[in-house]
Each structure stands twice: as C-alpha cells, then as structure tokens.
Motif scaffolding. Structure first.
Motif, PDB file in Angstrom:
ATOM      1  N   HIS A 216     -23.893  -1.991  -1.097  1.00 42.24           N
ATOM      2  CA  HIS A 216     -25.343  -1.776  -1.052  1.00 42.24           C
ATOM      3  C   HIS A 216     -25.972  -3.157  -1.157  1.00 42.24           C
ATOM      4  O   HIS A 216     -25.920  -3.806  -2.203  1.00 42.24           O
ATOM      5  CB  HIS A 216     -25.786  -0.891  -2.215  1.00 42.24           C
ATOM      6  CG  HIS A 216     -27.242  -0.507  -2.155  1.00 42.24           C
ATOM      7  ND1 HIS A 216     -27.669   0.768  -1.825  1.00 42.24           N
ATOM      8  CD2 HIS A 216     -28.366  -1.225  -2.364  1.00 42.24           C
ATOM      9  CE1 HIS A 216     -28.990   0.808  -1.846  1.00 42.24           C
ATOM     10  NE2 HIS A 216     -29.430  -0.394  -2.170  1.00 42.24           N
TER      11      HIS A 216
ATOM     12  N   THR B 221     -33.121  -3.403   2.022  1.00 40.50           N
ATOM     13  CA  THR B 221     -31.832  -3.010   1.451  1.00 40.50           C
ATOM     14  C   THR B 221     -31.080  -2.220   2.511  1.00 40.50           C
ATOM     15  O   THR B 221     -31.681  -1.466   3.278  1.00 40.50           O
ATOM     16  CB  THR B 221     -31.980  -2.146   0.184  1.00 40.50           C
ATOM     17  OG1 THR B 221     -32.553  -0.888   0.545  1.00 40.50           O
ATOM     18  CG2 THR B 221     -32.847  -2.829  -0.853  1.00 40.50           C
TER      19      THR B 221
ATOM     20  N   HIS C 202     -22.965  -3.264  -5.496  1.00 41.09           N
ATOM     21  CA  HIS C 202     -24.280  -3.833  -5.205  1.00 41.09           C
ATOM     22  C   HIS C 202     -24.153  -5.337  -5.006  1.00 41.09           C
ATOM     23  O   HIS C 202     -23.487  -6.027  -5.786  1.00 41.09           O
ATOM     24  CB  HIS C 202     -25.255  -3.512  -6.335  1.00 41.09           C
ATOM     25  CG  HIS C 202     -25.666  -2.077  -6.362  1.00 41.09           C
ATOM     26  ND1 HIS C 202     -26.799  -1.608  -5.742  1.00 41.09           N
ATOM     27  CD2 HIS C 202     -25.051  -0.986  -6.908  1.00 41.09           C
ATOM     28  CE1 HIS C 202     -26.895  -0.307  -5.914  1.00 41.09           C
ATOM     29  NE2 HIS C 202     -25.843   0.104  -6.620  1.00 41.09           N
TER      30      HIS C 202
END
Length: 311
Positions: free
Chosen positions: A82, A71, A6
């Motif tokens: 991500h 996103t 992330h």
C-alpha cells in the motif's frame, strides 16, 4: 492473502517539473528497475514520518515540505504493498545514492530511463497532468472575449483547458470547440470537453470531463486518453477511482458566484474527502492563482478555475 505492507514514496520535484528516480540495486527484488525513493512504514510511524526517515537514509536529504498526494495498492510476487505517495517540493542537502545504483532526474512526458517498477505506471501518467485547468465561460463573457483570454493564458503557460458551455447553442458550441482545440494543440496544451453538453460521438477520441450525474451512471471508463469528473462527495470520488479515471475535480472549496448561497467545503473538508485516493484531485470553486500553495498543502494536485484562470 499476503500481509499488506505500507510504504512511503517520494515524488521529489523541482520547479521545472522534473522528478527524481532511483535504480534498484542488484541484491533487491526487481534489480535494475527504476522507482520513486522511499521505503517501508515501520511500527509506530506515520507515512510522513517514514518518508522523512527513508529520504535521510537513502538520499541524505532533509525533507522540508512534503504534500500528501496519491495512495495506491499493488500486489507483487513477494509483497502486497500500500503506497503512500508524497510530493516533496523543498528539502535540504544534495541527493546522493546511498542504496540505489543510480539516480536520475526525469520528465514524465519524456522518460529516459527504464524499466519502471510495475506499481509506478499510473503515477507517471498522473505526473503528466498540468497543475492548473482553465474552465471556459464563453457564454457569459462572449466568444471573442473568451478566445482572447485563452490566447493570453496559453501564451502565459496555461496547459489545460476544459470546454464547458451548457448555455451555448449547439452549432455555436461546435465552432467554439474547434477554435479552442486548435489553439490548445498549437500551444501543446491539453483540451478536455465537458460530456454534459458535448455529444462524444461527434468528437471521437476527445478527452472527456464528466459531470457527477453522468459519472454515477457509468459502469465502465469511456475510451479516451484522458477522462476526469466533477465530484462533490466521497462516494463520487470513489466512483471515479473505481472506474480508473485519470483525475477528479472537487468543490466548491470557497464561496463562488456560480454557487451563490450554497455552503462551501472549506480546505479542511477538502483534505478529508480526497485523502487516500489513487487519482489526482484538483480543487475548484472561488479560487485564484494565489491559492495554489494552500491547495497543494491540503492534498490537491492543483486547481481548476473559471474566472481565476482568465484574469
């Protein structure tokens, strides 16, 4: 399958619409490529907390206002990332390149640096979208009055118009479309045609806006430069994302005469529904220009308005 990493990424924007890019250093993956500043979300951090920390470390700035935006996921040779994009509109300090080779303020429609990191292509297109869409109501107020209002709005900076005239006779609607398209072209504004009333084959290459019922029937994205849809549920928003549409409208957010007596979403539910999507979402329903800051704070790219756009 690679482990998903992330990453918090910042679209740092100035009032003129420019945004900050950094050039990756020689000792990193994709050296010399340009990217949005940011970095890995560490254990125990939220994406926003990671964003604040990374911008302090990379640019020596203190984030004051950061709105959640898009996103996206991207698989590189070395990582599956991500990306949590935030729009940073206020900060303290002057940005300095602490980890990048160089920094550059850029405009999405006139990029002067490159190449861009591969994951950022759709982000650049999303940044080309204006923040306000005006939706026509010529059948209610009259063609002459709507065109006069359009001229005033374009002169005052409106850059996006959706022609939506379900109650207008076809021949009159075709003439109206031609007038709106000519005015938008002259003003450098985007013009989208609502596909519920418009025969797309009569307007090859036109930018299309899909009502939810048509959106849910599609199996592939229409071949137009800009394609968006009206949505009311998470399922419809996810369908728009699955088809690779460029944006979605979500509403109605507040009470509006066009949906009299129907419950509105409210801002909290709006933010819940549009969270974590890869495409920009505009709020619609009972809004006026004074609602923009509130909309952006709840994850909206901007607003679409019918009455509020022409006042």
């Amino acid at each position: 399958m690679k482990k998903i990493t992330h990453v918090a990424a910042a679209v740092i924007t100035r009032p003129d619409g420019s945004f900050l890019l950094g050039q990756r250093a020689p000792d990193t993956f994709y050296p010399g490529y340009w990217e949005f500043p940011g970095g890995k979300v560490e254990a125990g951090e939220t994406p926003r907390e990671a964003l604040v920390r990374e911008l302090a470390e990379e640019l020596a700035i203190e984030v004051e206002v950061a709105h959640p935006w898009l996103t996206r996921e991207h698989v590189y040779e070395h990582a599956h990332v991500h990306l949590h994009f935030f729009e940073v509109t206020q900060w303290r300090g002057e940005a300095h390149a602490k980890v990048h080779s160089a920094l550059a303020w850029q405009q999405a429609d006139a990029l002067e640096v490159g190449p861009m990191l591969p994951a950022n292509g759709p982000i650049l297109k999303a940044l080309r979208l204006p923040r306000v869409m005006g939706v026509t109501q010529a059948a209610q107020v009259g063609v002459k009055a709507q065109l006069a209002a359009l001229d005033r709005a374009l002169a005052n900076g409106l850059k996006w118009v959706q022609v939506r005239e379900p109650d207008m006779p076809p021949a009159e609607r075709a003439a109206f479309i031609a007038e709106v398209e000519a005015r938008c072209a002259k003003a450098g504004a985007l013009c989208s045609l609502n596909a519920a009333e418009i025969e797309a084959s009569a307007h090859p290459g036109a930018n299309l806006h899909l009502p939810a019922r048509l959106l849910m029937q599609l199996t592939a994205r229409p071949e137009s430069e800009w394609v968006g849809a009206s949505c009311h549920t998470r399922a419809e928003l996810e369908k728009a994302a699955e088809l690779g549409l460029d944006y979605a409208l979500l509403g109605h957010v507040q009470q509006t005469p066009s949906h009299a007596g129907q419950p509105d979403l409210g801002w909290v539910r709006f933010a819940e529904l549009c969270a974590g999507l890869p495409l920009p979402v505009l709020a619609i329903g009972g809004l006026t220009p004074t609602d923009m800051a509130h909309a952006r704070a709840h994850g909206a790219h901007g607003m679409a308005m019918i009455r509020g756009a022409w006042g």
